[in-house]
Enzyme design. Structure first.
Site, mmCIF file in Angstrom:
data_model
loop_
_atom_site.group_PDB
_atom_site.id
_atom_site.type_symbol
_atom_site.label_atom_id
_atom_site.label_comp_id
_atom_site.label_asym_id
_atom_site.label_seq_id
_atom_site.Cartn_x
_atom_site.Cartn_y
_atom_site.Cartn_z
ATOM 1 N N GLY A 17 0.824 -1.216 0.000
ATOM 2 C CA GLY A 17 0.000 0.000 0.000
ATOM 3 C C GLY A 17 0.853 1.259 0.000
ATOM 4 C CG LEU A 19 -0.846 5.243 5.069
ATOM 5 C CD1 LEU A 19 0.115 6.369 5.426
ATOM 6 C CD2 LEU A 19 -2.250 5.577 5.554
ATOM 7 C CG ASP A 43 -8.998 -14.632 2.932
ATOM 8 O OD1 ASP A 43 -9.377 -13.440 2.906
ATOM 9 O OD2 ASP A 43 -9.695 -15.578 2.518
ATOM 10 C CB ALA A 67 -9.059 1.307 1.642
ATOM 11 C CB THR A 69 -7.773 3.262 -2.862
ATOM 12 O OG1 THR A 69 -6.944 2.354 -3.597
ATOM 13 C CG2 THR A 69 -7.541 3.075 -1.385
ATOM 14 C CE1 TYR A 132 -11.765 5.155 -1.043
ATOM 15 C CE2 TYR A 132 -12.074 7.533 -1.159
ATOM 16 C CZ TYR A 132 -11.333 6.443 -0.730
ATOM 17 O OH TYR A 132 -10.203 6.625 0.016
ATOM 18 C CE LYS A 136 -11.635 4.660 3.617
ATOM 19 N NZ LYS A 136 -10.643 3.614 4.005
HETATM 20 N N1 LIG Z 1 -4.640 7.443 -1.844
HETATM 21 C C1 LIG Z 1 -5.269 8.546 -1.453
HETATM 22 O O1 LIG Z 1 -5.125 9.613 -2.073
HETATM 23 C C2 LIG Z 1 -6.144 8.532 -0.229
HETATM 24 C C3 LIG Z 1 -6.871 9.697 0.079
HETATM 25 C C4 LIG Z 1 -7.671 9.702 1.219
HETATM 26 C C5 LIG Z 1 -7.738 8.590 2.035
HETATM 27 N N2 LIG Z 1 -7.036 7.467 1.712
HETATM 28 C C6 LIG Z 1 -7.164 6.310 2.597
HETATM 29 O O2 LIG Z 1 -5.875 5.998 3.086
HETATM 30 C C7 LIG Z 1 -5.770 4.581 3.256
HETATM 31 C C8 LIG Z 1 -4.556 4.083 2.493
HETATM 32 O O3 LIG Z 1 -4.725 4.378 1.118
HETATM 33 P P1 LIG Z 1 -3.599 4.012 0.061
HETATM 34 O O4 LIG Z 1 -3.667 5.022 -1.025
HETATM 35 O O5 LIG Z 1 -2.320 3.736 0.751
HETATM 36 O O6 LIG Z 1 -4.180 2.666 -0.520
HETATM 37 P P2 LIG Z 1 -3.515 1.704 -1.621
HETATM 38 O O7 LIG Z 1 -2.168 2.170 -1.995
HETATM 39 O O8 LIG Z 1 -4.532 1.519 -2.693
HETATM 40 O O9 LIG Z 1 -3.320 0.364 -0.794
HETATM 41 C C9 LIG Z 1 -4.422 -0.380 -0.432
HETATM 42 C C10 LIG Z 1 -3.920 -1.651 0.201
HETATM 43 O O10 LIG Z 1 -5.062 -2.486 0.366
HETATM 44 C C11 LIG Z 1 -4.750 -3.761 -0.166
HETATM 45 N N3 LIG Z 1 -5.938 -4.417 -0.681
HETATM 46 C C12 LIG Z 1 -6.813 -3.934 -1.587
HETATM 47 N N4 LIG Z 1 -7.755 -4.841 -1.836
HETATM 48 C C13 LIG Z 1 -7.458 -5.923 -1.076
HETATM 49 C C14 LIG Z 1 -8.062 -7.187 -0.885
HETATM 50 N N5 LIG Z 1 -9.175 -7.537 -1.548
HETATM 51 N N6 LIG Z 1 -7.491 -8.048 -0.018
HETATM 52 C C15 LIG Z 1 -6.366 -7.708 0.634
HETATM 53 N N7 LIG Z 1 -5.742 -6.526 0.519
HETATM 54 C C16 LIG Z 1 -6.296 -5.649 -0.338
HETATM 55 C C17 LIG Z 1 -3.765 -3.490 -1.275
HETATM 56 O O11 LIG Z 1 -3.072 -4.675 -1.577
HETATM 57 P P3 LIG Z 1 -2.598 -4.994 -3.104
HETATM 58 O O12 LIG Z 1 -1.478 -4.040 -3.378
HETATM 59 O O13 LIG Z 1 -2.182 -6.411 -3.032
HETATM 60 O O14 LIG Z 1 -3.798 -4.744 -3.967
HETATM 61 C C18 LIG Z 1 -2.905 -2.407 -0.648
HETATM 62 O O15 LIG Z 1 -1.928 -2.965 0.189
HETATM 63 C C19 LIG Z 1 -7.089 3.995 2.785
HETATM 64 O O16 LIG Z 1 -7.934 3.831 3.894
HETATM 65 C C20 LIG Z 1 -7.668 5.070 1.885
HETATM 66 O O17 LIG Z 1 -9.071 5.013 1.847
HETATM 67 C C21 LIG Z 1 -6.242 7.414 0.589
#
Ligand SMILES: NC(=O)c1ccc[n+]([C@@H]2O[C@H](COP(=O)([O-])OP(=O)(O)OC[C@H]3O[C@@H](n4cnc5c(N)ncnc54)[C@H](OP(=O)(O)O)[C@@H]3O)[C@@H](O)[C@H]2O)c1
Length: 289
Positions: A17, A19, A43, A67, A69, A132, A136
């Protein structure tokens, strides 16, 4: 050097991820025991396995960065978005409550409708406009309804940083190939550098903050301003032109204004997040050159 008495933190989403990877780095830097959990390790939807994993590792804290995302794709896959953003945190919350484990869960500025003119604080009324954002918010509410003693919900926004592609990295890849780019100028938010967010999250944990906190870099920008600043920091010859959102149609409705107020975090920790532009330059110089 990690002390055996340092808190043990399970980081869900820590392997891949955006973050999650920075969070693991910050926790390790702080000397905390960190267990990074990726998709192949566990899992998360198998309750018995997750329970056994928790009993095996006995963490003091679970940080959930997992999440759904993909904001636009969520409009076509509301069930899958709900499974990850609503039902997963609820299930984790139940397991954490049974074991008295502290739970840190991440949420988003997309829980707001974007009609405000001043930064949103933790208590501002929510009104998500997209699948989304709705899923959330449902995850947040499910966790709050469980009545956990030690629950921290961190809303953040507009993430960029090392380890996974993101808006800034995509813009710079495009800018390296094109003479000009059109980027929307009528959405304003809080650009946030994941290593900063991760460091501030550790400070929030040290201060034992519970409830909802907003954690973003200081200042605000439009997508166009963020893109322009990134192109300038990288020294690329590419013009960045502002366009209205209706010239870049996207499936999910985005808040026009979603700047987050971090006062609650600063009051508790004494830390004022640094400006996003400073963080952006560090990202570009340290990770994209
Ligand atoms: N990105 C943004 O701009 C943003 C903005 C506001 C809030 N947030 C929040 O911040 C948090 C972190 O976001 P992020 O951008 O770091 O997210 P991200 O890079 O998309 O990472 C999401 C993580 O969730 C895992 N995941 C997704 N689907 C899965 C599944 N079915 N089973 C197991 N693992 C799964 C992914 O694994 P894989 O890599 O294996 O898919 C990845 O490790 C989230 O709660 C998001 O809602 C993000």
């Amino acid at each position: 050097m990690i002390s055996p008495t340092a808190p043990k933190v399970l980081v869900l989403g820590g392997k891949t991820g955006l973050l999650g990877q920075s969070l693991c780095a910050s926790l390790t830097k702080a000397g905390w025991q960190t267990v990074s959990v990726g998709r192949d390790d566990l899992d998360l939807f198998d309750q018995d396995r997750v329970a056994a994993f928790l009993d095996d590792h006995e963490p003091d804290i679970i940080c959930n960065t997992v999440a759904y995302t993909q904001v636009d794709q969520a409009e076509d896959e509301p069930e899958e978005a709900a499974r990850l953003n609503h039902r997963l945190p609820a299930a984790l919350g139940r397991l954490a409550k049974q074991r008295n484990i502290r739970l840190v869960h991440y949420s988003t500025d997309f829980v707001f409708d974007g009609k405000a003119a001043t930064p949103y604080c933790s208590e501002s009324p929510t009104s998500p406009q997209s699948v989304y954002g709705k899923t959330k918010l449902a995850g947040e509410k499910a966790l709050q309804d469980l009545g956990l003693d030690r629950l921290t919900i961190i809303r953040t926004a507009w993430l960029f940083g090392p380890g996974r592609t993101n808006f800034v990295a995509k813009i710079l890849a495009l800018a390296a190939q094109r003479a000009s780019l059109n980027v929307v100028h009528d959405q304003t938010g809080s650009p946030t550098y994941t290593p900063d967010l991760a460091d501030y999250s550790v400070e929030l944990l040290k201060a034992e903050g519970t409830g909802i906190f907003h954690l973003v870099n200081c200042g605000c920008a439009t997508w166009c301003e963020l893109a322009g600043a990134a192109v300038q920091a990288k020294g690329l010859q590419c013009d960045v032109f502002p366009i209205p959102s209706d010239q870049y149609p996207q499936k999910a409705k985005r808040p026009a204004y979603s700047v987050l107020d971090t006062c609650a975090f600063t009051t508790l920790t004494g830390i004022k997040p640094r400006p996003w532009l400073q963080a952006l330059r560090e990202y570009v110089f340290q990770h994209l050159t």
